[in-house]
Design an enzyme around this catalytic site. Structure first.
Site, mmCIF file in Angstrom:
data_model
loop_
_atom_site.group_PDB
_atom_site.id
_atom_site.type_symbol
_atom_site.label_atom_id
_atom_site.label_comp_id
_atom_site.label_asym_id
_atom_site.label_seq_id
_atom_site.Cartn_x
_atom_site.Cartn_y
_atom_site.Cartn_z
ATOM 1 N N SER A 1 0.811 -1.218 0.000
ATOM 2 C CA SER A 1 0.000 0.000 0.000
ATOM 3 C C SER A 1 0.844 1.267 0.000
ATOM 4 C CB SER A 1 -0.876 -0.013 1.257
ATOM 5 O OG SER A 1 -1.416 1.262 1.506
ATOM 6 N N GLU B 1 0.248 3.620 1.776
ATOM 7 C CA GLU B 1 0.354 4.045 3.178
ATOM 8 C C GLU B 1 1.755 3.772 3.727
ATOM 9 O OE1 GLU B 1 -1.945 5.478 5.713
ATOM 10 O OE2 GLU B 1 -2.520 6.246 3.773
ATOM 11 N N TYR C 1 -1.367 0.475 10.701
ATOM 12 C CA TYR C 1 -1.678 -0.190 9.421
ATOM 13 C C TYR C 1 -0.489 -0.099 8.472
ATOM 14 C CZ TYR C 1 -3.608 -0.814 4.715
ATOM 15 O OH TYR C 1 -3.809 -1.219 3.418
HETATM 16 P P1 NAP Z 1 -11.479 -4.547 2.098
HETATM 17 O O1 NAP Z 1 -12.640 -4.242 1.213
HETATM 18 O O2 NAP Z 1 -11.436 -3.975 3.465
HETATM 19 O O3 NAP Z 1 -11.339 -6.136 2.194
HETATM 20 C C1 NAP Z 1 -10.546 -6.746 3.157
HETATM 21 C C2 NAP Z 1 -10.856 -8.229 3.185
HETATM 22 O O4 NAP Z 1 -10.030 -8.868 4.180
HETATM 23 C C3 NAP Z 1 -12.307 -8.574 3.560
HETATM 24 O O5 NAP Z 1 -12.742 -9.608 2.715
HETATM 25 C C4 NAP Z 1 -12.185 -9.074 4.998
HETATM 26 O O6 NAP Z 1 -13.183 -9.968 5.380
HETATM 27 C C5 NAP Z 1 -10.839 -9.798 4.902
HETATM 28 N N1 NAP Z 1 -10.243 -10.084 6.215
HETATM 29 C C6 NAP Z 1 -10.064 -9.238 7.256
HETATM 30 N N2 NAP Z 1 -9.467 -9.879 8.284
HETATM 31 C C7 NAP Z 1 -9.273 -11.160 7.893
HETATM 32 C C8 NAP Z 1 -8.706 -12.304 8.509
HETATM 33 N N3 NAP Z 1 -8.226 -12.282 9.763
HETATM 34 N N4 NAP Z 1 -8.643 -13.467 7.794
HETATM 35 C C9 NAP Z 1 -9.137 -13.526 6.540
HETATM 36 N N5 NAP Z 1 -9.722 -12.479 5.913
HETATM 37 C C10 NAP Z 1 -9.775 -11.304 6.570
HETATM 38 O O7 NAP Z 1 -10.103 -4.118 1.363
HETATM 39 P P2 NAP Z 1 -9.843 -3.677 -0.161
HETATM 40 O O8 NAP Z 1 -10.048 -2.199 -0.264
HETATM 41 O O9 NAP Z 1 -10.547 -4.599 -1.077
HETATM 42 O O10 NAP Z 1 -8.261 -3.888 -0.249
HETATM 43 C C11 NAP Z 1 -7.712 -5.165 -0.578
HETATM 44 C C12 NAP Z 1 -6.294 -5.250 -0.045
HETATM 45 O O11 NAP Z 1 -5.498 -4.200 -0.602
HETATM 46 C C13 NAP Z 1 -6.168 -5.071 1.467
HETATM 47 O O12 NAP Z 1 -5.080 -5.859 1.900
HETATM 48 C C14 NAP Z 1 -5.839 -3.585 1.640
HETATM 49 O O13 NAP Z 1 -5.154 -3.391 2.856
HETATM 50 C C15 NAP Z 1 -4.965 -3.378 0.426
HETATM 51 N N6 NAP Z 1 -4.930 -2.039 -0.156
HETATM 52 C C16 NAP Z 1 -6.094 -1.382 -0.432
HETATM 53 C C17 NAP Z 1 -6.045 -0.159 -1.068
HETATM 54 C C18 NAP Z 1 -7.310 0.579 -1.414
HETATM 55 O O14 NAP Z 1 -7.228 1.796 -1.689
HETATM 56 N N7 NAP Z 1 -8.443 -0.069 -1.471
HETATM 57 C C19 NAP Z 1 -4.807 0.407 -1.432
HETATM 58 C C20 NAP Z 1 -3.636 -0.317 -1.143
HETATM 59 C C21 NAP Z 1 -3.710 -1.545 -0.521
HETATM 60 P P3 NAP Z 1 -14.561 -9.474 6.103
HETATM 61 O O15 NAP Z 1 -15.504 -9.132 4.985
HETATM 62 O O16 NAP Z 1 -14.931 -10.671 6.881
HETATM 63 O O17 NAP Z 1 -14.217 -8.263 6.947
HETATM 64 O O1 F7E Z 2 -9.127 8.204 4.080
HETATM 65 C C1 F7E Z 2 -9.473 11.671 5.254
HETATM 66 C C2 F7E Z 2 -8.528 10.756 6.019
HETATM 67 O O2 F7E Z 2 -10.123 6.154 5.069
HETATM 68 C C3 F7E Z 2 -8.653 9.058 3.062
HETATM 69 C C4 F7E Z 2 -7.305 2.227 2.530
HETATM 70 O O3 F7E Z 2 -7.840 1.517 1.443
HETATM 71 O O4 F7E Z 2 -6.087 3.704 1.077
HETATM 72 C C5 F7E Z 2 -7.055 3.662 2.113
HETATM 73 O O5 F7E Z 2 -6.593 4.379 3.247
HETATM 74 C C6 F7E Z 2 -8.364 10.423 3.630
HETATM 75 C C7 F7E Z 2 -7.525 10.419 4.924
HETATM 76 O O6 F7E Z 2 -8.484 5.975 3.127
HETATM 77 C C8 F7E Z 2 -12.709 11.375 6.864
HETATM 78 O O7 F7E Z 2 -7.977 11.416 7.155
HETATM 79 C C9 F7E Z 2 -11.387 12.974 6.238
HETATM 80 O O8 F7E Z 2 -6.548 11.422 4.842
HETATM 81 O O9 F7E Z 2 -10.733 6.794 2.688
HETATM 82 P P1 F7E Z 2 -9.713 6.744 3.758
HETATM 83 P P2 F7E Z 2 -6.917 5.908 3.522
HETATM 84 O O10 F7E Z 2 -6.718 6.153 4.953
HETATM 85 O O11 F7E Z 2 -6.184 6.769 2.557
HETATM 86 C C10 F7E Z 2 -4.803 3.145 1.410
HETATM 87 C C11 F7E Z 2 -3.915 3.244 0.200
HETATM 88 C C12 F7E Z 2 -4.904 1.792 1.992
HETATM 89 O O12 F7E Z 2 -4.011 0.972 1.840
HETATM 90 C C13 F7E Z 2 -6.001 1.550 2.976
HETATM 91 O O13 F7E Z 2 -6.271 0.158 3.124
HETATM 92 O O14 F7E Z 2 -9.608 11.040 3.974
HETATM 93 N N1 F7E Z 2 -10.800 11.806 5.888
HETATM 94 N N2 F7E Z 2 -12.558 12.737 6.846
HETATM 95 C C14 F7E Z 2 -11.583 10.793 6.265
HETATM 96 N N3 F7E Z 2 -11.466 9.481 6.132
HETATM 97 C C15 F7E Z 2 -12.452 8.688 6.598
HETATM 98 N N4 F7E Z 2 -12.360 7.333 6.449
HETATM 99 N N5 F7E Z 2 -13.564 9.214 7.218
HETATM 100 C C16 F7E Z 2 -13.740 10.548 7.377
HETATM 101 O O15 F7E Z 2 -14.735 11.002 7.934
#
Ligand code: NAP
Ligand code: F7E
Length: 292
Positions: A123, A125, A147
């Protein structure tokens, strides 16, 4: 026919990747964890097309069983505790699932013994307090949350298994990506859901945290294709996936409210300390030249 095991099948990316790999003719196995009521909103349409396996990234034996039951050619490790905000509330659980969980899956693959190709969901992050702009595969990490720190472990253990055991193991350093299947607490869906409620008279306010953070936002179905492409290369490597554009939450609000004909979003949006983070990632912008 190629076989694939996807962890995190109930999540956003897991379900989009299943759609893509079904189209490509894969036999798809989706790993979900046990819960008292199944969370299948994102996978309802897949129920007769894929095989669900119950396993948990915190349970080594269950991972080995999932491998035996699916006998995959490729494993995509998309499961994690993925909500940055919650990682301060549950740093230990986040480290266990998002960090150590990666090592458990790699160990299970090693023990299973078949040359399985492995994808790890790293990520942006990990860049956190960014050390250079735009961020590339060579930019030093400076994670700003439990995270982000757990993801750095997952990233390096993947690299280490590639170098130690010659495994075909890739990390995709994916910047934020979204879709209609995004979890409701992430900012894009929180805003779009809030606007839907405001437009239909169900609510009159969205309460958010920091509006000045900037993100490089892409679209999940495009990004899962990038994951697949990584595993189709001759050698395994790590790749940044990003758009190269960055926008603030304020700009997102502007576009989203204008879309439904409400130009003065300020009157519908409040801010509250409880949505601010103890340490923020202020700015992200990726350089995906290598992948492109
Ligand atoms: P998501 O919608 O939150 O999906 C996470 C999945 O992980 C869910 O199916 C959840 O199951 C499962 N999970 C959580 N804890 C588990 C455990 N202990 N054992 C097995 N499964 C478990 O995430 P996403 O946005 O699709 O992202 C996919 C991956 O990419 C994640 O690893 C995330 O950290 C990473 N990532 C996301 C982004 C982004 O912007 N979306 C960017 C960079 C990296 P439940 O439904 O049971 O909770
Ligand atoms: O926040 C700001 C918050 O929670 C984005 C995950 O998929 O991408 C995701 O992480 C921004 C942050 O995503 C609210 O402070 C303001 O600056 O949508 P987010 P994230 O934290 O960027 C990365 C790449 C991952 O890997 C992660 O799994 O928005 N923000 N106000 C808020 N965010 C939330 N959630 N809620 C608010 O009310």
């Amino acid at each position: 026919m190629k076989r694939v095991l996807i962890t995190g099948i109930t999540g956003m990316d897991g379900s989009h990747l299943a759609d893509l790999l079904l189209e490509k003719g894969y036999e798809v196995y989706g790993m979900e964890r046990r819960s008292s009521s199944k969370n299948r909103t994102n996978t309802e349409h897949l129920k007769d097309k894929i095989t669900f396996l119950t396993a948990d990234l915190t349970d080594q034996g269950s991972l080995l069983r999932a491998l035996k039951d699916s006998n995959p050619d490729e494993v995509y490790n998309l499961a994690s505790q993925s909500f940055v905000y919650a990682s301060w509330e549950m740093p230990e659980q986040t480290g266990d699932v998002t960090g150590l969980g990666v090592m458990r899956m790699l160990e299970a693959i090693r023990e299973y013994g078949k040359p399985i190709k492995f994808y790890q969901a790293s990520s942006s992050e990990m860049f956190g307090k960014v050390q250079e702009t735009p961020q590339t595969e060579d930019t030093p990490f400076y994670p700003r949350s439990p995270y982000g720190i757990a993801k750095v472990y997952g990233h390096w253990i993947t690299k280490n298994y590639r170098e130690s055991y010659g495994m075909f193991a890739c990390s995709g350093i994916l910047f934020n990506h979204e879709s209609e299947r995004r979890g409701i607490e992430f900012v894009t869906r929180k805003i779009s859901d809030g606007i839907a409620q405001i437009s239909t008279g169900l609510s009159n306010k969205i309460i958010l945290g920091n509006l000045d953070a900037k993100r490089d936002w892409g679209y999940s179905p495009d990004y899962v294709e990038a994951m697949w492409l990584m595993l189709q290369q001759d050698t395994s490597d790590d790749y940044v996936i990003s758009t190269g554009e960055t926008h603030s939450i304020r700009e997102f609000l502007d576009v989203a409210f204008n879309y439904v004909g409400l130009p003065n979003w300020e009157q519908f949006v409040g801010q509250d300390e409880r949505y601010m983070r103890p340490a923020e990632v202020d700015y992200l912008c990726g350089d995906s030249t290598k992948a492109r």
